[in-house]
Design a protein around this motif. Structure first.
Motif, PDB file in Angstrom:
ATOM      1  N   TYR A 212      34.431  42.527  35.211  1.00 49.52           N
ATOM      2  CA  TYR A 212      34.581  41.827  33.943  1.00 49.52           C
ATOM      3  C   TYR A 212      33.658  40.626  33.831  1.00 49.52           C
ATOM      4  O   TYR A 212      33.143  40.334  32.759  1.00 49.52           O
ATOM      5  N   ALA A 213      33.452  39.901  34.910  1.00 50.01           N
ATOM      6  CA  ALA A 213      32.697  38.658  34.801  1.00 50.01           C
ATOM      7  C   ALA A 213      31.730  38.505  35.960  1.00 50.01           C
ATOM      8  O   ALA A 213      31.642  39.354  36.846  1.00 50.01           O
ATOM      9  N   ILE A 214      31.030  37.395  35.954  1.00 45.89           N
ATOM     10  CA  ILE A 214      29.927  37.164  36.873  1.00 45.89           C
ATOM     11  C   ILE A 214      30.385  37.061  38.320  1.00 45.89           C
ATOM     12  O   ILE A 214      29.601  37.285  39.245  1.00 45.89           O
ATOM     13  N   ASP A 215      31.650  36.738  38.569  1.00 49.52           N
ATOM     14  CA  ASP A 215      32.115  36.605  39.955  1.00 49.52           C
ATOM     15  C   ASP A 215      32.465  37.949  40.579  1.00 49.52           C
ATOM     16  O   ASP A 215      32.988  38.004  41.687  1.00 49.52           O
ATOM     17  N   ARG A 216      32.178  39.065  39.866  1.00 48.86           N
ATOM     18  CA  ARG A 216      32.389  40.428  40.355  1.00 48.86           C
ATOM     19  C   ARG A 216      33.842  40.628  40.789  1.00 48.86           C
ATOM     20  O   ARG A 216      34.140  41.211  41.825  1.00 48.86           O
ATOM     21  N   CYS A 217      34.733  40.130  39.959  1.00 56.72           N
ATOM     22  CA  CYS A 217      36.153  40.245  40.241  1.00 56.72           C
ATOM     23  C   CYS A 217      36.873  40.559  38.954  1.00 56.72           C
ATOM     24  O   CYS A 217      36.725  39.846  37.963  1.00 56.72           O
TER      25      CYS A 217
END
Length: 756
Positions: free
Chosen positions: A740-745
Motif C-alpha cells: 500500500y505505501a512506501i514502507d512496503r507494509c
C-alpha cells in the motif's frame, strides 16, 4: 549612630544568599559587581562598548538573505512528512563568515535615503551587529501560525483569502504580541531571576566566535577550523539526505518488523511507520531525528520518550489487537480525521451553511454522529494532563523560586548589573508599544470582519484578555524553569463554548489568543538575549520587526507555491506514494476546528458522550506531581522532580497524525550522546556536539530545499524529475501495487473498505 546590618549592595545580598544556602563565599572585595545568578555570572560578560554600531548595511543584506532562506525552509517542511529545521547555529557561522568578508571588501562610501545616512562599511564586523542579524533571522525562520488558517480554508473549504487579507492576517497574528512585550519587559526581562536559559548558549556562541585568538587557534579533528568542520559535515549530510528524501524514501520509513508478515492486518496496524503505530520503526532520514537529541537535557528527553513508548508502543498495540473502542473500524490507528460510527469518513463540509457555520438541523437529521479515533481523542486528554501537570509541578517543586522571582520582578530596588549597564541606551517609550498594539488590534478586528473569519470584534477582545491573563505567569515560569504550557487547546475550548458551530472563528480565536502569548514569549526571550549582549533596545525592535515582515511574506509565497503544486496530496484526495508530502499539520488544525468549532465541545465532550473523560485530564494532571512531591519528602535522596508528568503527557499525545518514524533513531542518538559521550567523554562532547548538531540539521534542511526547488517541481513543473523506480523507492500506481505505501507494509487492496 546605630550600625546597620542590612545588605547595602547586590554583592552583600549575593553573599548572604550563598551563605544561607550553605555554600562557600569567596569574593574579593575588589571584584566587580556581577549577576547574582551563578549561570549568568559564569557566561555573560559584564563589559560593553556602546560605540559598536548594530544596524548597518551588512545587517540589512545578511538578515534579509538568511530570513528568506529560513522562512522558506520552515514553510517547506510544514507540508512534509519528515520535519526539519533551519539551524540558528548555521546562521551564526555563515553570517560571521560573510560579515567579516564584507568588512574586508566593501567600500566605505556612504549613501543617504530620506535624510538617513549609512556607510556601506562602518568598520570591522562586530558582535552586536552579528547578534541582531541572528535575532532578525530567528524571528523570521518559522512558519507563521496564521498559515494554518490560510491552508485549511484553501485546501478543505476551497476558499483562498486574497494576498492582502492573508498578509494582514499573518502580520497581525505575529505582531500583536509586540505591545504585550513592551508592557511586560520590566517584569520578565530586567530582573536577574528571569534567566531565559536558552539564551545563555547563544551568548557563549557569539562571544566564542568574536574572541579572535580562541576562535582561530582552537582546532577540531585533523586540525580543522570550526568553519571547515561545520562545512564538511554539513556537506556530507546534504549528500546523504538525497538517499532517504529522494532516491530511497523507504529508508525514511523502515518498518522492518512489519516485513515478517507484511500483509497481516494486525502487523500493519501496529508496526507500519507510515500508516500504523510505527512500533520499533527506524528512520535513516536525519530530519526525523534532529540535532536537538544530542544536547537537550537527558531527563527531559527520557520523560518524552517514556510518554511516546507507553502511548504508542504499549497502549496502541493493545487497543488495536483487542479492538478497543472499535479501533479497527476506522482502519488507520492514528489520524486526525473524523468518522461516522461505521468507519466512513465524516466531512463537516457536508453540514455547513454558506458562511461555513454548522447547519444543526442537517447534522441532527444525519442520525449518525461524528467520531474520533481512540488515540486522537486520548490526545486531547493528554494535552489537558500536560497543562495541569505543568502548573502543578512548578507549584510543588519550584514555588519558593517563583515567589522570590515574582517579588523581585515587581519591586526589587536592587537592579541587576546588566539592567544597569543597559541604561546608557535610549529605551523605547511605552507609548510606542501601546500605539503599535492598538494598531495591530484594529487591523486584527478588520481582517476578521472583512475576510469572513467569523470572529466578531468582541471575540477578538476576549482572545486578547485570555492572552493577557496567562502570558505573565506562563512566561515567568518559562524564564525561570525553561518550560511553560501552551494555550492552543485552552483557546479552542473557550471559543468552542463561546461561539459554537463556527469552525473558522475557532481557528482565528485560537490563532490570535495563542500566538499573542507565544510571540510575546519569543520576543521577550530575544529581548533578554539583547540584554545580555548589550544591544540598544531600539535596534532590537528594528531587527525583530524586520524579521517578522520578511518571514511572513515568504511564508505566504511558499505556502501558495506548494499548495498549487501538491494539492491532491495535501487535501487527502490522494496519498503521496513516495511518502514525502502530507497535509497532516493543516489536517490536525482543521480537525480541531471541527471538534471545538463546528461541532463544539458541548457535543463532542459532553459528560454522557463518548469523550466526556477528557476533562478528567485536568484533575489527573494536577494530582500526579503532588504524589511525586509527597514521595520526595519521604525519600529526599531520589530526584523525583526530574519525573515531569507534563513532558510525559506531551509525549503520549505527540503523534495524532501518525508517521512515528523517528522515535527509535532519536532514542539511540540521545542515549549515545547523553549517556555515553557526555558521561565518559565530556571534553569531546562539549567541543563537538553543538557544532555537529548545527551542521547535520543545516545539511538536511538544505537537501529538502534543493529537492523542492530543483527536483519536485515546487517552482515549476518543468523542474520535476521522478526518482528511478527500484525496491527502496516502491511506488504503486492506480492501486495496483502489491504494497500500500512506501514502507512496503500493508495490502493495497485486500482489506475490506481499503484505507480512508
Amino acid at each position: 549612630m546605630t550600625e546597620s546590618h542590612e545588605p547595602q549592595s547586590e554583592k552583600d545580598i549575593y553573599q548572604l544568599e550563598k551563605a544561607d544556602a550553605g555554600q562557600t563565599v569567596d569574593l574579593d572585595e575588589d571584584e566587580p559587581e556581577n549577576s547574582k545568578i551563578e549561570a549568568v555570572r559564569l557566561v555573560v560578560p559584564i563589559t560593553d562598548d556602546p560605540a559598536l554600531v548594530c544596524i548597518t548595511f551588512r545587517f540589512w543584506v545578511l538578515s534579509l538573505l538568511f530570513s528568506i532562506i529560513g522562512s522558506v525552509i520552515y514553510q517547506y517542511y510544514f507540508f512534509r512528512v519528515a520535519s526539519g529545521s533551519f539551524s540558528i547555529y548555521f546562521v551564526n557561522l555563515a553570517s560571521y563568515a560573510l560579515g567579516t568578508g564584507m568588512a574586508r571588501v566593501l567600500p566605505t562610501n556612504k549613501f543617504t535615503i530620506g535624510g538617513y545616512s549609512m556607510s556601506l562599511n562602518p568598520g570591522p564586523f562586530n558582535i552586536k551587529e552579528h547578534a541582531v542579524i541572528g535575532i532578525a533571522v530567528s524571528t523570521a525562520a518559522t512558519s507563521a501560525y496564521a498559515i494554518d488558517i490560510l491552508t485549511v480554508t484553501d485546501l478543505f473549504l476551497h476558499h483562498r483569502v486574497n494576498a492582502l487579507g492573508a498578509l494582514i492576517l499573518i502580520f497581525t497574528t505575529q505582531c500583536l504580541g509586540y505591545g504585550m512585550t513592551g508592557a511586560l519587559r520590566k517584569y520578565l526581562v530586567y530582573p536577574a531571576e528571569m534567566i531565559w536559559w536558552s539564551n545563555l548558549v547563544q551568548v557563549v556562541f557569539y562571544n566564542a566566535m568574536h574572541n579572535t585568538d580562541e576562535f582561530k587557534t582552537k582546532k577540531m579533528i585533523r586540525g580543522w577550523s570550526y568553519m571547515k568542520y561545520f562545512w564538511v559535515f554539513c556537506g556530507g549530510m546534504f549528500v546523504w539526505e538525497f538517499i532517504p528524501q529522494f532516491l530511497a524514501p523507504m529508508l525514511g520509513f523502515f518498518s522492518w518488523v512489519c516485513w515478517i508478515a507484511p500483509f497481516d492486518f494486525n502487523m500493519w496496524g501496529i508496526f507500519s511507520t507510515y500508516y500504523g503505530g510505527g512500533v520499533l520503526g527506524l528512520s535513516f532520514d536525519w530530519t526525523s531525528i534532529g540535532g536537538s537529541t544530542m544536547w537537550l537535557p537527558l531527563s527531559a528527553q527520557l520523560c518524552n520518550f517514556a510518554g511516546v513508548i507507553v502511548s504508542y508502543w504499549i497502549m496502541l498495540p493493545i487497543f488495536w489487537v483487542l479492538n478497543t473502542w472499535d479501533m479497527k473500524t476506522f482502519v488507520r490507528p492514528l489520524t486526525p480525521r473524523l468518522y461516522f460510527s461505521n468507519g466512513t469518513r465524516f466531512y463537516v463540509q457536508d453540514f455547513l451553511n454558506d458562511d461555513f457555520s454548522l447547519n444543526e438541523d442537517l447534522y441532527e437529521a444525519a442520525g449518525d454522529k461524528a467520531m474520533m479515533t481512540p488515540l486522537y481523542a486520548l490526545g486531547f486528554f493528554f494535552s489537558f494532563v500536560a497543562l495541569a501537570a505543568c502548573v502543578s509541578h512548578v507549584i510543588v517543586f519550584n514555588s519558593s523560586t517563583i515567589l522570590k522571582s515574582w517579588r523581585s520582578a515587581v519591586g526589587d530596588k536592587n537592579e541587576d548589573i546588566h539592567t544597569k549597564m543597559m541604561r546608557v541606551y535610549p529605551e523605547i517609550p511605552q507609548l510606542w508599544y501601546a500605539g503599535f498594539y492598538v494598531i495591530m488590534l484594529g487591523l486584527s478586528m478588520m481582517v476578521c470582519e472583512v475576510y469572513g473569519l467569523q470572529l466578531p470584534w468582541w471575540g477578538m477582545i476576549v482572545a486578547c484578555i485570555l492572552a493577557w491573563l496567562l502570558t505573565l505567569p506562563i512566561c515567568a515560569m518559562t524564564a525561570i524553569t525553561g518550560y511553560g504550557p501552551g494555550l492552543n487547546v485552552i483557546t479552542e475550548l473557550v471559543c468552542g463554548y463561546m461561539l459554537p458551530g463556527k469552525p473558522i472563528a475557532n481557528m482565528a480565536f485560537k490563532c490570535y489568543g495563542y500566538m499573542a502569548m507565544a510571540q510575546c514569549m519569543t520576543l521577550l526571550s530575544d529581548l533578554k538575549l539583547g540584554h545580555y549582549m548589550k544591544i540598544p533596545p531600539r535596534a532590537m525592535f528594528v531587527s525583530q520587526l524586520w524579521g517578522t515582515i520578511v518571514g511572513g511574506v515568504f511564508n505566504y509565497v511558499v505556502m501558495i507555491a506548494i499548495i498549487d503544486a501538491q494539492r491532491p496530496f495535501l487535501d487527502g484526495t490522494v496519498d503521496d506514494p513516495a511518502g514525502l508530502w502530507t497535509g497532516a499539520s493543516p489536517s490536525i488544525f482543521w480537525g480541531s476546528a471541527q471538534i471545538f468549532g463546528a461541532l463544539g465541545p458541548q457535543r463532542m465532550f459532553s459528560s454522557d458522550g463518548l469523550y466526556g473523560y477528557v476533562y478528567y485530564g485536568f484533575l489527573i494532571g494536577a494530582i500526579l506531581p503532588i504524589i511525586l512531591w509527597v514521595l520526595s519528602k519521604k525519600w529526599p535522596t531520589v530526584p523525583w522532580h526530574k519525573i515531569n508528568w507534563a513532558i510525559i503527557a506531551g509525549g503520549m499525545g505527540a503523534y495524532p497524525n501518525g508517521y512515528i518514524n523517528g522515535v527509535t533513531g532519536s532514542l539511540i542518538v540521545c542515549l549515545v550522546w547523553q549517556c555515553w559521550l557526555y558521561r565518559y567523554h565530556k571534553n569531546w562532547w562539549s567541543k563537538y556536539t553543538f557544532i555537529l548538531s548545527a551542521a547535520l540539521d543545516t545539511g538536511a534542511a538544505f537537501t529538502g530545499l534543493f529537492l523542492f526547488v530543483f527536483i519536485s517541481g515546487g517552482v515549476s513543473d518543468k523542474l520535476k524529475f521522478d526518482a528511478p523506480s527500484w525496491w527502496a523507492n516502491y511506488v504503486f500506481e492506480d492501486g495496483n501495487g502489491e504494497f500500500y505505501a512506501i514502507d512496503r507494509c500493508g495490502s493495497s487492496g485486500n482489506w475490506t473498505g481499503g484505507l480512508p
